[in-house]
Design a protein around this motif. Structure first.
Motif, PDB file in Angstrom:
ATOM      1  N   SER A  55       6.081  -8.340   7.120  1.00 23.26           N
ATOM      2  CA  SER A  55       5.446  -7.073   7.501  1.00 23.26           C
ATOM      3  C   SER A  55       5.126  -6.212   6.287  1.00 23.26           C
ATOM      4  O   SER A  55       5.757  -6.329   5.227  1.00 23.26           O
ATOM      5  CB  SER A  55       6.364  -6.285   8.448  1.00 23.26           C
ATOM      6  OG  SER A  55       7.499  -5.800   7.736  1.00 23.26           O
ATOM      7  N   VAL A  56       4.162  -5.326   6.478  1.00 22.63           N
ATOM      8  CA  VAL A  56       3.813  -4.361   5.436  1.00 22.63           C
ATOM      9  C   VAL A  56       4.996  -3.458   5.135  1.00 22.63           C
ATOM     10  O   VAL A  56       5.293  -3.148   3.969  1.00 22.63           O
ATOM     11  CB  VAL A  56       2.581  -3.535   5.862  1.00 22.63           C
ATOM     12  CG1 VAL A  56       2.320  -2.392   4.871  1.00 22.63           C
ATOM     13  CG2 VAL A  56       1.356  -4.425   5.983  1.00 22.63           C
ATOM     14  N   GLU A  57       5.707  -3.030   6.170  1.00 19.79           N
ATOM     15  CA  GLU A  57       6.852  -2.133   5.987  1.00 19.79           C
ATOM     16  C   GLU A  57       7.920  -2.775   5.111  1.00 19.79           C
ATOM     17  O   GLU A  57       8.480  -2.132   4.208  1.00 19.79           O
ATOM     18  CB  GLU A  57       7.442  -1.747   7.349  1.00 19.79           C
ATOM     19  CG  GLU A  57       6.538  -0.903   8.230  1.00 19.79           C
ATOM     20  CD  GLU A  57       5.397  -1.684   8.863  1.00 19.79           C
ATOM     21  OE1 GLU A  57       4.398  -1.046   9.252  1.00 19.79           O
ATOM     22  OE2 GLU A  57       5.481  -2.941   8.948  1.00 19.79           O
TER      23      GLU A  57
ATOM     24  N   ILE B 236      -7.128  -5.207   1.863  1.00 15.27           N
ATOM     25  CA  ILE B 236      -5.833  -4.698   1.401  1.00 15.27           C
ATOM     26  C   ILE B 236      -5.192  -3.888   2.522  1.00 15.27           C
ATOM     27  O   ILE B 236      -5.825  -3.007   3.112  1.00 15.27           O
ATOM     28  CB  ILE B 236      -6.000  -3.828   0.145  1.00 15.27           C
ATOM     29  CG1 ILE B 236      -6.555  -4.659  -1.024  1.00 15.27           C
ATOM     30  CG2 ILE B 236      -4.661  -3.206  -0.264  1.00 15.27           C
ATOM     31  CD1 ILE B 236      -6.840  -3.849  -2.280  1.00 15.27           C
ATOM     32  N   ALA B 237      -3.934  -4.206   2.800  1.00 13.20           N
ATOM     33  CA  ALA B 237      -3.237  -3.506   3.878  1.00 13.20           C
ATOM     34  C   ALA B 237      -2.905  -2.075   3.448  1.00 13.20           C
ATOM     35  O   ALA B 237      -2.464  -1.851   2.322  1.00 13.20           O
ATOM     36  CB  ALA B 237      -1.955  -4.258   4.246  1.00 13.20           C
ATOM     37  N   PRO B 238      -3.093  -1.102   4.324  1.00 13.57           N
ATOM     38  CA  PRO B 238      -2.754   0.282   3.990  1.00 13.57           C
ATOM     39  C   PRO B 238      -1.290   0.407   3.570  1.00 13.57           C
ATOM     40  O   PRO B 238      -0.401  -0.171   4.203  1.00 13.57           O
ATOM     41  CB  PRO B 238      -3.018   1.034   5.305  1.00 13.57           C
ATOM     42  CG  PRO B 238      -4.022   0.192   6.023  1.00 13.57           C
ATOM     43  CD  PRO B 238      -3.686  -1.221   5.664  1.00 13.57           C
ATOM     44  N   GLY B 239      -1.062   1.130   2.479  1.00 12.21           N
ATOM     45  CA  GLY B 239       0.293   1.318   1.973  1.00 12.21           C
ATOM     46  C   GLY B 239       0.676   0.373   0.860  1.00 12.21           C
ATOM     47  O   GLY B 239       1.709   0.549   0.222  1.00 12.21           O
ATOM     48  N   LEU B 240      -0.153  -0.646   0.600  1.00  8.60           N
ATOM     49  CA  LEU B 240       0.137  -1.603  -0.468  1.00  8.60           C
ATOM     50  C   LEU B 240      -0.764  -1.350  -1.670  1.00  8.60           C
ATOM     51  O   LEU B 240      -1.854  -0.784  -1.557  1.00  8.60           O
ATOM     52  CB  LEU B 240      -0.042  -3.034   0.037  1.00  8.60           C
ATOM     53  CG  LEU B 240       0.846  -3.429   1.215  1.00  8.60           C
ATOM     54  CD1 LEU B 240       0.601  -4.878   1.611  1.00  8.60           C
ATOM     55  CD2 LEU B 240       2.323  -3.205   0.901  1.00  8.60           C
TER      56      LEU B 240
END
Length: 241
Positions: A56-58, A79-83
């Protein structure tokens, strides 16, 4: 005196089918050509200390903060938000990645990697490291499952083509009694003289092309441009020594 039984070589075309295979008694090759496993071998080839694949991104953000590592990954090709970084092999040149830890999450590849956790050994494969993968598998004398990450459980062309390329190179060392391996081999034989041209009809080619990523696609279909073997050890991908 009978000849020793050769190990099996099978192709799993989608993570949704993995439960049908004997993972515990096999080496599993995680295949996510566009672009996770191409990026993994490229980063390690360029000197990354290790790559930590997460689901997961989290989790990616959390582990990245703990370790002071680079956080990277994509969702649906972006690109995944937050990365901080994405899933392009061109984002990880030697002068950036050497000696660093990369925490990576992707739409399909990292999911399959975690699903195969009970395997004898997990490695990752793509065209940029195909020779390293084939040499390793031929030398081990173990059953092999070529596991295609696919696209959200739907069979995709690029991972199937890579599986077929591996079958074509090492089948003489194995017992290949698997229709999906035969299908992958047949597809590769049809495409092998122009993989990039053949891939133009594929859904993921069209998906990534909309983001201007044809350069990535061409690189990910080029054999032996990052010929290193990523091995999973204690939840981390490292280059085999």
């Amino acid at each position: 005196m009978t000849a020793p039984q050769r190990p099996s070589l099978e192709v799993c075309l989608s993570p949704a089918l993995l439960h049908l295979y004997d993972v515990k008694n096999s080496i599993v090759v995680i295949i996510d050509v566009l672009r996770a496993t191409s990026t993994i071998c490229t980063a390690l080839y360029n000197g990354a200390a290790k790559i930590i694949p997460v689901a997961s991104v989290e989790e990616c953000v959390h582990i990245g903060r703990q370790l002071g590592a680079i956080t990277a990954g994509e969702r649906d090709g972006k690109i995944a938000p937050g990365l901080e970084y994405g899933n392009s092999p061109f984002e990880y040149p030697r002068d950036f990645i050497a000696g660093k830890t990369l925490v990576l999450t992707t739409t399909n590849g990292t999911k399959l990697l975690h699903m195969a956790k009970d395997a004898i050994q997990i490695i990752t494969g793509s065209f940029p490291n195909i020779s390293a993968v084939c040499d390793y598998l031929a030398a081990q004398g173990q059953n092999v499952i070529l596991g295609c990450a696919a696209w959200k459980d739907r069979i995709n062309m690029e991972d199937t083509l890579f599986a077929g390329a591996v079958v074509s190179r090492i089948q003489q060392h194995f017992n290949v009694n698997c229709d999906s391996a035969l299908a992958a081999f047949t597809l590769y034989q049809a495409a092998r003289h122009d993989l990039f041209g053949y891939m133009r009809q594929a859904s993921h080619f069209q998906r990534l092309s909309r983001y201007g990523l044809e350069k990535d696609i061409r690189y990910c279909l080029t054999p032996d441009s990052a010929n290193v073997l990523p091995l999973l050890k204690n939840g981390e991908l490292v280059a085999a020594q």
